[in-house]
Design a protein around this motif. Sequence first.
Motif, mmCIF file in Angstrom:
data_model
loop_
_atom_site.group_PDB
_atom_site.id
_atom_site.type_symbol
_atom_site.label_atom_id
_atom_site.label_comp_id
_atom_site.label_asym_id
_atom_site.label_seq_id
_atom_site.Cartn_x
_atom_site.Cartn_y
_atom_site.Cartn_z
ATOM 1 N N ASP A 3 56.282 1.614 26.589
ATOM 2 C CA ASP A 3 56.733 1.897 25.228
ATOM 3 C C ASP A 3 56.958 3.394 25.096
ATOM 4 O OD1 ASP A 3 56.622 -0.749 24.328
ATOM 5 O OD2 ASP A 3 54.516 -0.568 23.767
ATOM 6 N N VAL A 4 58.130 3.778 24.637
ATOM 7 C CA VAL A 4 58.479 5.187 24.480
ATOM 8 C C VAL A 4 57.535 5.876 23.496
ATOM 9 C CG1 VAL A 4 60.279 6.732 23.616
ATOM 10 C CG2 VAL A 4 60.885 4.836 25.120
ATOM 11 N N ALA A 5 57.115 5.168 22.464
ATOM 12 C CA ALA A 5 56.259 5.762 21.438
ATOM 13 C C ALA A 5 54.818 5.940 21.899
ATOM 14 C CB ALA A 5 56.290 4.901 20.176
ATOM 15 N N ALA A 6 54.448 5.395 23.049
ATOM 16 C CA ALA A 6 53.065 5.479 23.527
ATOM 17 C C ALA A 6 53.053 5.734 25.038
ATOM 18 C CB ALA A 6 52.318 4.199 23.178
ATOM 19 N N LEU A 7 53.710 6.800 25.465
ATOM 20 C CA LEU A 7 53.731 7.120 26.886
ATOM 21 C C LEU A 7 52.335 7.510 27.362
ATOM 22 C CD1 LEU A 7 56.993 9.258 27.083
ATOM 23 C CD2 LEU A 7 56.666 6.928 27.942
ATOM 24 N N PRO A 8 51.938 7.062 28.537
ATOM 25 C CA PRO A 8 50.619 7.433 29.062
ATOM 26 C C PRO A 8 50.548 8.936 29.342
ATOM 27 C CG PRO A 8 51.599 5.655 30.359
ATOM 28 C CD PRO A 8 52.642 6.145 29.427
ATOM 29 N N ASN A 9 49.343 9.473 29.394
ATOM 30 C CA ASN A 9 49.192 10.903 29.665
ATOM 31 C C ASN A 9 49.420 11.240 31.137
ATOM 32 O OD1 ASN A 9 46.855 9.933 30.777
ATOM 33 N ND2 ASN A 9 45.471 11.091 29.460
ATOM 34 N N THR A 10 49.723 10.243 31.950
ATOM 35 C CA THR A 10 49.986 10.482 33.367
ATOM 36 C C THR A 10 51.476 10.722 33.664
ATOM 37 O OG1 THR A 10 50.077 8.103 33.751
ATOM 38 C CG2 THR A 10 47.966 9.208 34.195
ATOM 39 N N VAL A 11 52.313 10.813 32.627
ATOM 40 C CA VAL A 11 53.723 11.115 32.878
ATOM 41 C C VAL A 11 53.849 12.561 33.334
ATOM 42 C CG1 VAL A 11 54.631 9.405 31.238
ATOM 43 C CG2 VAL A 11 54.255 11.774 30.491
ATOM 44 N N MET A 12 54.881 12.840 34.124
ATOM 45 C CA MET A 12 55.180 14.217 34.501
ATOM 46 C C MET A 12 55.334 15.034 33.226
ATOM 47 S SD MET A 12 55.271 14.369 37.843
ATOM 48 C CE MET A 12 56.120 15.912 38.103
ATOM 49 N N SER A 13 54.963 16.288 33.266
ATOM 50 C CA SER A 13 54.892 17.107 32.046
ATOM 51 C C SER A 13 56.225 17.241 31.323
ATOM 52 C CB SER A 13 54.326 18.483 32.365
ATOM 53 O OG SER A 13 55.170 19.171 33.263
ATOM 54 N N ASN A 14 57.341 17.159 32.030
ATOM 55 C CA ASN A 14 58.634 17.309 31.352
ATOM 56 C C ASN A 14 59.209 15.975 30.857
ATOM 57 O OD1 ASN A 14 59.428 16.234 33.812
ATOM 58 N ND2 ASN A 14 60.723 17.957 34.393
ATOM 59 N N LEU A 15 58.575 14.861 31.155
ATOM 60 C CA LEU A 15 59.126 13.571 30.761
ATOM 61 C C LEU A 15 59.231 13.344 29.258
ATOM 62 C CD1 LEU A 15 59.472 12.654 33.650
ATOM 63 C CD2 LEU A 15 58.438 10.503 33.002
ATOM 64 N N PRO A 16 58.255 13.726 28.449
ATOM 65 C CA PRO A 16 58.422 13.467 27.015
ATOM 66 C C PRO A 16 59.706 14.064 26.434
ATOM 67 C CG PRO A 16 56.133 13.933 27.479
ATOM 68 C CD PRO A 16 56.902 14.209 28.755
ATOM 69 N N TRP A 17 60.028 15.300 26.787
ATOM 70 C CA TRP A 17 61.249 15.876 26.222
ATOM 71 C C TRP A 17 62.498 15.338 26.905
ATOM 72 C CZ3 TRP A 17 64.505 19.011 29.095
ATOM 73 C CH2 TRP A 17 63.976 19.704 30.192
ATOM 74 N N LEU A 18 62.424 15.004 28.199
ATOM 75 C CA LEU A 18 63.587 14.408 28.867
ATOM 76 C C LEU A 18 63.890 13.019 28.290
ATOM 77 C CD1 LEU A 18 62.965 15.423 32.583
ATOM 78 C CD2 LEU A 18 64.883 16.149 31.132
ATOM 79 N N ILE A 19 62.846 12.240 28.048
ATOM 80 C CA ILE A 19 63.035 10.906 27.465
ATOM 81 C C ILE A 19 63.602 11.015 26.060
ATOM 82 C CG2 ILE A 19 61.771 8.880 26.606
ATOM 83 C CD1 ILE A 19 60.058 9.111 29.217
ATOM 84 N N ALA A 20 63.105 11.961 25.269
ATOM 85 C CA ALA A 20 63.644 12.171 23.913
ATOM 86 C C ALA A 20 65.120 12.572 23.967
ATOM 87 C CB ALA A 20 62.823 13.224 23.180
ATOM 88 N N LEU A 21 65.476 13.458 24.885
ATOM 89 C CA LEU A 21 66.883 13.848 25.039
ATOM 90 C C LEU A 21 67.741 12.658 25.461
ATOM 91 C CD1 LEU A 21 66.830 17.319 26.830
ATOM 92 C CD2 LEU A 21 67.751 16.811 24.569
ATOM 93 N N ALA A 22 67.215 11.844 26.377
ATOM 94 C CA ALA A 22 67.963 10.681 26.844
ATOM 95 C C ALA A 22 68.234 9.706 25.697
ATOM 96 C CB ALA A 22 67.199 9.987 27.975
ATOM 97 N N ILE A 23 67.246 9.466 24.869
ATOM 98 C CA ILE A 23 67.432 8.576 23.708
ATOM 99 C C ILE A 23 68.475 9.163 22.770
ATOM 100 C CG2 ILE A 23 66.313 7.673 21.634
ATOM 101 C CD1 ILE A 23 63.754 7.370 23.409
ATOM 102 N N ASP A 24 68.385 10.469 22.511
ATOM 103 C CA ASP A 24 69.391 11.116 21.653
ATOM 104 C C ASP A 24 70.781 10.980 22.251
ATOM 105 O OD1 ASP A 24 67.488 11.856 19.805
ATOM 106 O OD2 ASP A 24 67.418 13.964 20.423
ATOM 107 N N LYS A 25 70.899 11.194 23.563
ATOM 108 C CA LYS A 25 72.199 11.122 24.234
ATOM 109 C C LYS A 25 72.781 9.709 24.137
ATOM 110 C CE LYS A 25 75.325 12.825 27.148
ATOM 111 N NZ LYS A 25 76.203 13.924 26.837
ATOM 112 N N LEU A 26 71.957 8.688 24.336
ATOM 113 C CA LEU A 26 72.430 7.306 24.250
ATOM 114 C C LEU A 26 72.720 6.872 22.820
ATOM 115 C CD1 LEU A 26 70.113 5.616 26.899
ATOM 116 C CD2 LEU A 26 72.572 6.101 27.123
ATOM 117 N N SER A 27 72.184 7.601 21.843
ATOM 118 C CA SER A 27 72.350 7.253 20.431
ATOM 119 C C SER A 27 73.509 7.974 19.756
ATOM 120 C CB SER A 27 71.069 7.585 19.653
ATOM 121 O OG SER A 27 69.987 6.859 20.163
#
Length: 151
Positions: A111-135
């Motif tokens: 779930d994008v809204a509940a990413l685990p704390n084990t994601v690579m440090s840049n993933l939260p902002w990359l995922i947010a950008l990806a969602i914006d780009k697809l939207s």
Amino acid sequence: MYYDVIMTRFTNGFIFSPDLTRVLLIHKNRPDWMKGKLNGIGGKLEDGESMLQCIVREIHEETGLDTAESEWVRLGDLGSDDWQMDVFTMRHTGKESDARTMEDEEVEWFDVAALPNTVMSNLPWLIALAIDKLSSDELDTFSCQYNRKKS
């Protein structure tokens, strides 16, 4: 971007559910500095391969998903002095169960809204950008250069 030195080139891809609420990530076993982390799915560019061909191949090798170059949207690139990574994104319109672990690194939907704390440090902002780009058709690509700290 112009590459005047030989560097290692990579791709990284973020695959989302149709409603953009879930993202497919991979549990990394290597390299050592990524071990135990979650990342997007991708890998190293092979000789004679375009970046789009690379992401299609890597996604198939890691998840079993057959994607077309036309399904991928280029999000941007990350780089440093000796490496460059093109980042891509897409929506998967099939079932989540279509994606399966193919090698020794497990793939899993999150779930994008509940990413685990084990994601690579840049993933939260990359995922947010990806969602914006697809939207939105209004967003351009990004470019981010990592510089080594000077001692």
